[in-house]
Scaffold this active site. Structure first.
Site, short mmCIF file in Angstrom:
data_model
loop_
_atom_site.label_atom_id
_atom_site.label_comp_id
_atom_site.label_asym_id
_atom_site.label_seq_id
_atom_site.Cartn_x
_atom_site.Cartn_y
_atom_site.Cartn_z
CD GLU A 24 -2.54 1.33 2.64
OE1 GLU A 24 -2.55 0.35 3.40
OE2 GLU A 24 -3.12 2.40 2.90
N GLY A 31 2.10 30.58 -12.14
CA GLY A 31 1.57 31.84 -11.65
C GLY A 31 0.06 31.86 -11.59
NE ARG A 77 3.27 34.37 -18.77
CZ ARG A 77 2.09 34.96 -18.61
NH1 ARG A 77 1.02 34.47 -19.18
NH2 ARG A 77 1.99 36.03 -17.86
#
Lengths: 442, 248
Positions: free
Chosen positions: A293, A395, A319
């Protein structure tokens, strides 16, 4: 109908190819995995093939639904059953019970790849395939395994596991749910279980089938001292009298497409054949399953981190600010590069431990406990910090749900809490050190 | 009935292809490779024909370097029964591929050969046609629907004006178009089963095929980048610009 001949027309088809390029950004940055030498991440060609198929499936079918189902706080049962068709629901279940009979590495690959697309959906997958199916496959009687595992592997039944209670989380052995033998062939369970993944699938009734931990008097203790506490594990199916949904737990910070519930057991009578493992021996079952797990939860962290690194690297490339790509600025370079380094370290650690884990081993005889605690401890924090870096690089856009990072950022936090809090892993590791006569790391 | 399905290993459809610095070809080092999408459709169609009880055996054949075996394994995981790997390290032209497939077909004696209509790397769209011609078999190219009844094959083809339905006798060569089917994902149990399926290996010399080419690649270059456009304020201005550039 058009006939596509030229390369230009083909590039158009490729964009809609099987619709799987819905978020094409995942491909170009990370698809260099497919080298031919065995890698720690894909030790065999079958592991590599599995990763490719699950990634294709995740991009084409899991990713596009993530935003809607997380917003609605709904579980995508249809998609879950598709995992059954692909043979993923019983990844570690032996073939004779209709599972795929694979190892811990394969389980990690599936969790990692699915989590990059939708961690919440993956959490439901984990509760079912590891907490329920693997636990039953390793600890259950032949009768129970034949009765429930084939349906769990197909997706006809969605399983879960009940351990935590409102006042017993890390202090798991402080649980108050009790099981008492009420007849030669019957037990009665009473108590409340909390934060149960897959606890409900529709918001109004319980989920299908659960493995439930409860305290019980051990057979030996009952004759000598009544204070000696032990634990037993039972399989409880939906519809059993006295087993009801307390409430769906809504408004979770993240993991919203995985439905969480409080489940109530009120003098819930179940036949003795539903006992999983020996009476009083549930801690053994628990320990045996916990290691896998933890690895699968850490694998989810790695999947989240991969997607976040891809997203912020791409954004930093595309960007522009002050007339150049923001990836040209040192502050952004640090976030992307540190994120990449941390993710790589987490993945390498994860798969090195996964390769050593033996699913059928006796937990008292293996040495992986400290390692599995450490992997989850490291990867949980790692994914949270990488998701935070991704949001920072994006951002204002990162703060919006449309860019997915916002969801991953919220989802990543759960992995520092669920399946063992960071503090539980820290406690385990330190106590394991204290138990050693000589502290020496090989 | 037996089918031979050709599967080609190509640069993955989602990869942004880059030309090598020396202009000798495109960059393949460290690039994700996968089965040509049209070949995937061919495999899927064969598997469906087998599920309908029409085919008894599907042989996936790939021509290429050692890694082509991975592509064959993918076909085996989708449902092909066995594989044939024709080992060859260099780039081959469609005619050489067609000759090699013919040699394999003469050995395996299939009742149909299913190929993708073209590969997404060289976009040649020639191999199926050449193979049919070399074999002296009828061909059904750009298939968007395939029906088999006994030894009769009916294929709906995608053509410029619409759809064309043609009938022919088997054995035949079928090349698959995009809308024929949607290929399945290999399931985990089938990935494991594929490991045990047999892949035979051979090479052009053993098959007695001369694969030398009369074509020579002179130079590979990136497509020219698109020039930025300009905005004009009126039809008059547009006409003036066009005249100025002697375009009208």
């Amino acid at each position: 109908m058009r006939k596509f001949h030229g390369a230009r027309a083909l590039s158009l088809i490729h964009r809609s190819w099987r619709m799987r390029a819905s978020r094409t950004f995942s491909h170009s940055l990370t698809r260099s995995l497919s080298t031919h030498a065995p890698s720690p991440f894909d030790p065999s060609p079958e592991h590599r093939h599995l990763r490719e198929v699950v990634r294709d499936f995740a991009e084409a079918e899991v990713d596009p639904q993530a935003q809607e189902f997380n917003k609605e706080e709904k579980f995508n049962l249809k998609l879950f059953q598709r995992l059954g068709e692909l043979g993923l629901l019983g990844v570690t279940v032996p073939e004779e019970y209709h599972g795929s009979g694979m190892d811990a590495t394969a389980a990690c690959i599936i969790h990692e790849e699915l989590a990059a697309a939708d961690p919440a959906f993956t959490l439901s997958y984990l509760a079912h395939s590891i907490l329920f199916a693997n636990n039953l496959a390793r600890n259950g009687s032949e009768e129970l395994k034949h009765a429930y595992l084939p349906k769990a592997c197909s997706g006809e039944l969605v399983g879960g596991m009940c351990m935590s209670e409102a006042e017993a989380g890390t202090d798991v052995l402080g649980m108050r749910t009790r099981a008492e033998q009420t007849g030669p062939e019957e037990f009665s369970i009473s108590g409340h279980k909390m934060w149960i993944t897959n606890g409900t699938l529709d918001g109004s009734t319980t989920g299908d089938v659960f493995l439930v931990y409860a305290s019980s008097k051990s057979p030996e203790a009952s004759s000598s001292s009544s204070s000696s506490k032990s634990f037993s594990l039972f399989l409880v199916e939906k519809g059993t009298r006295g087993f009801t949904l307390g409430q769906q737990i809504k408004n979770k910070c993240g993991m919203r497409a995985s439905m969480t519930a409080e489940l109530v057991f009120d003098d819930c009578r179940i036949p003795a054949k539903n006992l999983v493992g020996k009476e009083g021996n549930a801690v053994y079952c628990m320990m045996r399953n916990l290691e896998l797990e933890r690895l699968c939860l850490a694998a989810m962290s790695c999947g989240i981190a991969r997607r976040c690194v891809e997203t912020m690297a791409r954004y930093a490339r595309d960007r522009k600010a002050f007339g150049k790509p923001i990836g040209q600025f040192g502050q952004v370079q640090r976030l992307v590069a540190d994120g990449y380094a941390k993710m790589s370290a987490g993945r390498a650690f994860l798969y090195s431990v996964a390769q050593k884990l033996k699913l059928d081993a006796d937990p008292s005889e293996t040495n992986e406990r400290m390692q599995t605690d450490a992997v989850k401890l490291f990867c949980g924090e790692m994914a949270k910090s990488v998701a935070d870096s991704a949001m920072q690089v994006l951002g204002g856009n990162g703060y919006l749900a449309d860019y997915q990072v916002e969801q991953l950022w919220r989802d990543s936090k759960l992995l520092e809490i669920g399946g063992g809090t960071n503090e539980a892993h820290q406690k385990n590791i330190m106590l394991d050190f204290l138990r050693k006569q000589v502290i020496e790391i090989p | 009935m037996r089918a031979l399905v050709g599967v080609k290993r190509v640069i993955d459809y989602a990869v942004k292809v880059r030309v090598k610095g020396d202009g000798s070809g495109v960059e393949t080092a460290g690039v994700k490779m996968s089965m040509n999408p049209f070949c995937e459709i061919a495999v899927e169609e064969a598997v469906r024909l087998k599920e309908k009880g029409i085919l008894k055996e599907i042989i996936a054949v790939s021509i290429g370097p050692a890694q082509a075996q991975e592509t064959i394994r993918t076909a085996l995981a989708m449902g092909a029964d066995r594989g044939m790997h024709v080992k060859h390290d260099d780039i081959l032209q469609p005619l050489a591929v067609a000759k090699l497939l013919k040699a394999v077909a003469e050995k395996e004696k299939p009742d149909m050969i299913l190929l993708g209509k073209q590969a997404i790397d060289d976009d040649c769209n020639q191999t199926g046609q050449m193979l049919a011609s070399l074999m002296g078999w009828p061909q059904a190219t750009f298939a968007s629907k395939v029906d088999v009844e006994g030894s009769n094959l009916t294929v709906v083809r995608e053509i410029d004006g619409g759809l064309e339905t043609i009938g022919m006798k088997l054995p035949a060569v079928i090349t698959t178009d995009l809308r024929l089917n949607e290929p399945r994902y290999a399931t985990l149990p089938n990935i494991m089963k594929a490991k045990k399926k047999k892949i035979d290996a051979t090479d052009p010399a053993e098959l007695g095929v001369d694969v030398s080419s009369k074509l020579q690649t002179v130079k590979v270059v990136e497509p020219p980048t698109r020039q930025a456009g300009g905005v004009v304020g009126s039809v008059q201005e547009l006409m003036a610009k066009l005249k100025e550039k002697s375009l009208i």
